[in-house]
Design a protein around this motif. Structure first.
Motif, PDB file in Angstrom:
ATOM      1  N   UNK A   1       0.814  -1.215   0.000  1.00  0.00           N
ATOM      2  CA  UNK A   1       0.000   0.000   0.000  1.00  0.00           C
ATOM      3  C   UNK A   1       0.846   1.262   0.000  1.00  0.00           C
ATOM      4  N   UNK A   2       1.897   1.291   0.815  1.00  0.00           N
ATOM      5  CA  UNK A   2       2.723   2.497   0.888  1.00  0.00           C
ATOM      6  C   UNK A   2       3.392   2.769  -0.459  1.00  0.00           C
ATOM      7  N   UNK A   3       3.915   1.727  -1.088  1.00  0.00           N
ATOM      8  CA  UNK A   3       4.556   1.891  -2.387  1.00  0.00           C
ATOM      9  C   UNK A   3       3.586   2.348  -3.454  1.00  0.00           C
ATOM     10  N   UNK A   4       2.361   1.852  -3.383  1.00  0.00           N
ATOM     11  CA  UNK A   4       1.348   2.256  -4.367  1.00  0.00           C
ATOM     12  C   UNK A   4       1.058   3.746  -4.261  1.00  0.00           C
ATOM     13  N   UNK A   5       0.932   4.214  -3.039  1.00  0.00           N
ATOM     14  CA  UNK A   5       0.659   5.645  -2.875  1.00  0.00           C
ATOM     15  C   UNK A   5       1.848   6.497  -3.297  1.00  0.00           C
ATOM     16  N   UNK A   6       3.054   5.992  -3.081  1.00  0.00           N
ATOM     17  CA  UNK A   6       4.227   6.732  -3.539  1.00  0.00           C
ATOM     18  C   UNK A   6       4.265   6.803  -5.067  1.00  0.00           C
ATOM     19  N   UNK A   7       3.891   5.721  -5.709  1.00  0.00           N
ATOM     20  CA  UNK A   7       3.817   5.742  -7.174  1.00  0.00           C
ATOM     21  C   UNK A   7       2.777   6.757  -7.637  1.00  0.00           C
ATOM     22  N   UNK A   8       1.634   6.750  -6.987  1.00  0.00           N
ATOM     23  CA  UNK A   8       0.559   7.663  -7.380  1.00  0.00           C
ATOM     24  C   UNK A   8       0.959   9.122  -7.156  1.00  0.00           C
ATOM     25  N   UNK A   9       1.719   9.392  -6.078  1.00  0.00           N
ATOM     26  CA  UNK A   9       2.093  10.784  -5.825  1.00  0.00           C
ATOM     27  C   UNK A   9       2.965  11.324  -6.954  1.00  0.00           C
ATOM     28  N   UNK A  10       3.854  10.465  -7.503  1.00  0.00           N
ATOM     29  CA  UNK A  10       4.708  10.920  -8.595  1.00  0.00           C
ATOM     30  C   UNK A  10       3.941  11.028  -9.907  1.00  0.00           C
ATOM     31  N   UNK A  11       2.937  10.196 -10.093  1.00  0.00           N
ATOM     32  CA  UNK A  11       2.056  10.368 -11.253  1.00  0.00           C
ATOM     33  C   UNK A  11       1.331  11.708 -11.147  1.00  0.00           C
ATOM     34  N   UNK A  12       0.835  12.035  -9.954  1.00  0.00           N
ATOM     35  CA  UNK A  12       0.147  13.311  -9.754  1.00  0.00           C
ATOM     36  C   UNK A  12       1.113  14.490  -9.921  1.00  0.00           C
ATOM     37  N   UNK A  13       2.351  14.309  -9.497  1.00  0.00           N
ATOM     38  CA  UNK A  13       3.381  15.336  -9.692  1.00  0.00           C
ATOM     39  C   UNK A  13       3.540  15.643 -11.183  1.00  0.00           C
ATOM     40  N   UNK A  14       3.550  14.603 -11.984  1.00  0.00           N
ATOM     41  CA  UNK A  14       3.642  14.820 -13.435  1.00  0.00           C
ATOM     42  C   UNK A  14       2.384  15.478 -13.972  1.00  0.00           C
ATOM     43  N   UNK A  15       1.248  14.978 -13.573  1.00  0.00           N
ATOM     44  CA  UNK A  15      -0.020  15.482 -14.112  1.00  0.00           C
ATOM     45  C   UNK A  15      -0.247  16.948 -13.732  1.00  0.00           C
ATOM     46  N   UNK A  16       0.097  17.297 -12.499  1.00  0.00           N
ATOM     47  CA  UNK A  16      -0.175  18.643 -12.024  1.00  0.00           C
ATOM     48  C   UNK A  16       0.917  19.654 -12.310  1.00  0.00           C
ATOM     49  N   UNK A  17       2.148  19.163 -12.537  1.00  0.00           N
ATOM     50  CA  UNK A  17       3.260  20.086 -12.715  1.00  0.00           C
ATOM     51  C   UNK A  17       3.978  19.940 -14.036  1.00  0.00           C
ATOM     52  N   UNK A  18       4.643  18.805 -14.209  1.00  0.00           N
ATOM     53  CA  UNK A  18       5.498  18.634 -15.378  1.00  0.00           C
ATOM     54  C   UNK A  18       4.739  18.787 -16.684  1.00  0.00           C
ATOM     55  N   UNK A  19       3.607  18.126 -16.820  1.00  0.00           N
ATOM     56  CA  UNK A  19       2.851  18.213 -18.075  1.00  0.00           C
ATOM     57  C   UNK A  19       2.413  19.633 -18.402  1.00  0.00           C
ATOM     58  N   UNK A  20       1.679  20.282 -17.503  1.00  0.00           N
ATOM     59  CA  UNK A  20       1.228  21.642 -17.800  1.00  0.00           C
ATOM     60  C   UNK A  20       2.368  22.639 -18.014  1.00  0.00           C
ATOM     61  N   UNK A  21       3.399  22.571 -17.191  1.00  0.00           N
ATOM     62  CA  UNK A  21       4.479  23.559 -17.301  1.00  0.00           C
ATOM     63  C   UNK A  21       5.326  23.331 -18.546  1.00  0.00           C
ATOM     64  N   UNK A  22       5.688  22.085 -18.822  1.00  0.00           N
ATOM     65  CA  UNK A  22       6.467  21.810 -20.027  1.00  0.00           C
ATOM     66  C   UNK A  22       5.656  22.146 -21.269  1.00  0.00           C
ATOM     67  N   UNK A  23       4.364  21.901 -21.210  1.00  0.00           N
ATOM     68  CA  UNK A  23       3.505  22.246 -22.341  1.00  0.00           C
ATOM     69  C   UNK A  23       3.476  23.741 -22.615  1.00  0.00           C
ATOM     70  N   UNK A  24       3.490  24.548 -21.564  1.00  0.00           N
ATOM     71  CA  UNK A  24       3.519  25.997 -21.742  1.00  0.00           C
ATOM     72  C   UNK A  24       4.857  26.455 -22.313  1.00  0.00           C
ATOM     73  N   UNK A  25       5.934  25.817 -21.893  1.00  0.00           N
ATOM     74  CA  UNK A  25       7.229  26.137 -22.492  1.00  0.00           C
ATOM     75  C   UNK A  25       7.196  25.844 -23.984  1.00  0.00           C
ATOM     76  N   UNK A  26       6.597  24.701 -24.346  1.00  0.00           N
ATOM     77  CA  UNK A  26       6.475  24.363 -25.758  1.00  0.00           C
ATOM     78  C   UNK A  26       5.690  25.401 -26.532  1.00  0.00           C
TER      79      UNK A  26
END
Length: 236
Positions: A109-134
């Motif tokens: 369970x702990x590992x699953x939530x850690x995986x999900x937190x990094x998916x959310x990090x990408x969805x909420x930060x990396x994707x939108x911000x890198x897309x704006x740079x593009x």
């Protein structure tokens, strides 16, 4: 044989193999998350190309599956309880496919939530911000003389790359030794930032050797190489 005729999307993109997961997508950073995951897991699927140049994503058939008119989306004929499951949002699709296959997500369970937190990090930060740079570096943003919007997104992208850089120190993948959905979510966007967008020099990508190291390992995976080309472009 499974009957998917109740789903309007199958009228525009008929299922030749209705017992397989139906993928509606395009090889964009978000789109390839789904195709790479499907290639990695080996789950049987049938890809359908949603062409932006003909506004397929705005068609009533596509909107019946994803009212947010974004790719990717899937239709799994064998969803929970044996019933068809339509699903959109690339992060949700990654988590669903990981749970369905039992692969690329920790079983504790702990590992699953850690995986999900990094998916959310990408969805909420990396994707939108890198897309704006593009947008501001490669596309219409070049028409703006005021470079403050571009520089704002460049600075935030560098900050996010710094978060990844520090986290990846001494690690093979985002969760350590095990490759998984956090990597599949993140590295298509890193690849796009320095590749298609051509913004590597702009964001100072050479300052992030750990990110580059893991990006290279990601792109070298055979399933990733296949997934990056799916759905295939129509023959010329």
């Amino acid at each position: 044989m499974t009957d998917l005729s109740a789903f309007p999307i199958t009228r525009k993109w008929p299922a030749q193999h209705p017992d397989r997961i139906q993928l509606y997508s395009l090889p964009t950073p978000n789109g390839v998350k789904a195709s790479i995951m499907l290639e990695e897991t080996g789950l049987p699927y049938e890809p359908h190309r949603v062409a932006f140049d003909s506004q397929d994503q705005m068609s009533p058939e596509f909107l019946s599956l994803n009212p947010n008119n974004k790719i990717p989306a899937i239709l799994d004929p064998h969803g929970p309880g044996g019933k068809p499951l339509p699903l959109f949002e690339s992060g949700a699709i990654l988590i669903y496919l990981a749970e369905k296959s039992g692969k690329f997500i920790p079983q504790d369970a702990a590992g699953r939530y850690q995986a999900m937190q990094w998916v959310m990090f990408q969805m909420g930060g990396i994707g939108p911000m890198f897309g704006q740079v593009g947008f501001f570096h490669k596309f219409a943003g070049k028409d703006y003389e005021d470079k403050r919007p571009r520089d704002r997104y460049v600075a935030e992208s560098r900050r996010l790359l710094g978060v990844l850089e520090r986290h990846l120190e001494g690690k093979a993948w985002i969760l350590g030794d095990d490759y998984g959905i956090a990597d599949i979510a993140t590295f298509p966007w890193v690849r796009n930032l320095v590749g298609f967008y051509g913004a590597g020099e702009l964001v100072g990508f050479s300052d992030f050797p750990n990110v580059k190291r893991v990006l290279d390992a990601f792109v070298a995976r055979p399933a990733v190489q296949r997934g990056l080309q799916i759905p295939a472009a129509p023959a010329a």
